[in-house]
Design an enzyme around this catalytic site. Structure first.
Site, PDB file in Angstrom:
ATOM      1  N   LYS A  11       0.826  -1.020  -0.335  1.00  0.00           N
ATOM      2  CA  LYS A  11       0.282   0.219   0.128  1.00  0.00           C
ATOM      3  C   LYS A  11       0.561   1.098  -0.166  1.00  0.00           C
ATOM      4  O   LYS A  11       2.619   1.610  -0.522  1.00  0.00           O
ATOM      5  CB  LYS A  11      -1.109  -0.459   0.991  1.00  0.00           C
ATOM      6  CG  LYS A  11      -1.955  -0.998   1.191  1.00  0.00           C
ATOM      7  CD  LYS A  11      -2.730  -1.371   1.848  1.00  0.00           C
ATOM      8  CE  LYS A  11      -3.422  -2.951   1.481  1.00  0.00           C
ATOM      9  NZ  LYS A  11      -4.604  -3.463   2.715  1.00  0.00           N
ATOM     10  N   HIS A  96      -8.585  -3.340  -6.112  1.00  0.00           N
ATOM     11  CA  HIS A  96      -8.334  -3.233  -4.740  1.00  0.00           C
ATOM     12  C   HIS A  96      -9.060  -2.045  -4.224  1.00  0.00           C
ATOM     13  O   HIS A  96     -10.144  -1.285  -4.774  1.00  0.00           O
ATOM     14  CB  HIS A  96      -7.051  -2.682  -3.952  1.00  0.00           C
ATOM     15  CG  HIS A  96      -7.141  -3.209  -2.846  1.00  0.00           C
ATOM     16  ND1 HIS A  96      -7.500  -2.364  -2.010  1.00  0.00           N
ATOM     17  CD2 HIS A  96      -6.228  -3.847  -1.768  1.00  0.00           C
ATOM     18  CE1 HIS A  96      -6.923  -2.676  -0.109  1.00  0.00           C
ATOM     19  NE2 HIS A  96      -6.734  -3.736  -0.326  1.00  0.00           N
ATOM     20  N   GLU A  98      -9.894  -0.359  -1.944  1.00  0.00           N
ATOM     21  CA  GLU A  98      -9.159   1.124  -1.719  1.00  0.00           C
ATOM     22  C   GLU A  98      -9.370   1.859  -2.775  1.00  0.00           C
ATOM     23  O   GLU A  98      -9.818   3.069  -2.743  1.00  0.00           O
ATOM     24  CB  GLU A  98      -7.773   0.989  -0.845  1.00  0.00           C
ATOM     25  CG  GLU A  98      -7.958   0.388   0.578  1.00  0.00           C
ATOM     26  CD  GLU A  98      -6.964  -0.248   1.102  1.00  0.00           C
ATOM     27  OE1 GLU A  98      -5.303  -0.133   0.724  1.00  0.00           O
ATOM     28  OE2 GLU A  98      -7.086  -1.036   2.168  1.00  0.00           O
ATOM     29  N   GLY A 174      -7.622  -4.713   7.310  1.00  0.00           N
ATOM     30  CA  GLY A 174      -7.168  -3.626   8.348  1.00  0.00           C
ATOM     31  C   GLY A 174      -7.456  -3.392   9.282  1.00  0.00           C
ATOM     32  O   GLY A 174      -7.167  -2.450  10.597  1.00  0.00           O
TER      33      GLY A 174
END
Ligand code: 13P
Length: 253
Positions: A11, A96, A98, A174
């Site tokens: 990331k 992803h 995100e 996370g």
């Protein structure tokens, strides 16, 4: 036979020097003790060329975390699939959650990215997965199916052979909250059945489907013991060699 894979997704972590040190240490550790799975590290763009020179590509595959949805030209700040490939990287992570959420990457944008990645000889780690709200509504299967149909089911079976799927429930990323091995297996089996319906049983059998979301050395052995879980896409635990190696070693248990 499908591959067993442990892939890291750094990331937006590590400056260039720290990233190079991490790659060097991982390369040394895996040179001394060979993994019995495919190991990949996904790094920010700026690390790719340097890390490519540091690692033994027979031991560690190299991935970008994104690429542009355009081939080239006046797109300030973007990095094309061709540029990624030219660094020595073999893979790119696309889709992803995100990027879908924070950068508004739609099915159509991702479809373009996948096509450009494949056209430039990159393999794709394609991420899918539902939000907590979608899981609570019980629509996780519809969500992952729509994500596949929206961005990768336009591919031919031959092209699809270059796709690895990463199932990452957004609520587990996370958060320290992992899907249980049974929860993950259930949806991995469903994903494989959807691939079988589209491309046939053999293609489905040959597709690696990784689990991602708070995967660590302590839960990896149980997750990886499931028949439809072919490895992991690892965020936080890929940032320290000892943690990442612990997950790689889950394939030795
Ligand atoms: P964590 O392992 O930090 O939960 O991240 C998972 C992930 O998003 C990998 O792409």
């Amino acid at each position: 036979m499908r591959k067993k894979i442990v892939a890291g997704n750094w990331k937006m972590n590590k400056n260039l020097q720290d990233g190079m040190a991490l790659a060097k240490e991982l390369n040394e550790v895996l040179t001394a003790e060979k993994p019995n799975c495919t190991v990949i590290i996904g790094t920010p763009f700026i690390h790719l060329a340097k890390v490519s020179d540091i690692i033994d590509h027979k031991l560690i595959g190299l991935s970008a975390e994104n690429c542009a949805d355009k081939a080239s030209g006046a797109f300030t700040g973007e990095v094309s699939a061709e540029m990624v490939k030219s660094t020595g990287a073999e893979y790119v992570i696309l889709g992803h959650s995100e990027r879908r959420e924070y950068y508004h990457e739609t099915y159509d944008i991702l479809k373009e990215k996948v096509l450009l990645a494949l056209a430039n000889g990159l393999k794709v780690i394609f991420c899918i997965g539902e939000s907590l709200e979608e899981r609570e509504k019980g629509i996780q299967n519809q969500v992952v199916k729509a994500e596949l149909e929206g961005s990768v089911f336009n591919l031919s079976a031959e092209e699809f052979a270059n796709i690895t799927i990463a199932y990452e429930p957004i609520w587990a990323i996370g958060t320290g909250k992992t899907a249980t091995a049974d929860q993950a297996e259930e949806i991995h089996a469903y994903i494989r059945s959807v691939i079988a319906d589209k491309y046939g049983k053999q293609v489905a059998e040959d597709t690696s489907i990784l689990y991602g979301g708070s995967c660590k050395a302590s839960n990896a052995p149980e997750l990886f013991s499931k028949v439809d879980i072919d490895g992991g896409l690892i965020g936080g635990a890929s940032l320290k060699v000892a943690d990442f190696k612990g997950i790689i070693d889950a394939w030795k248990k």
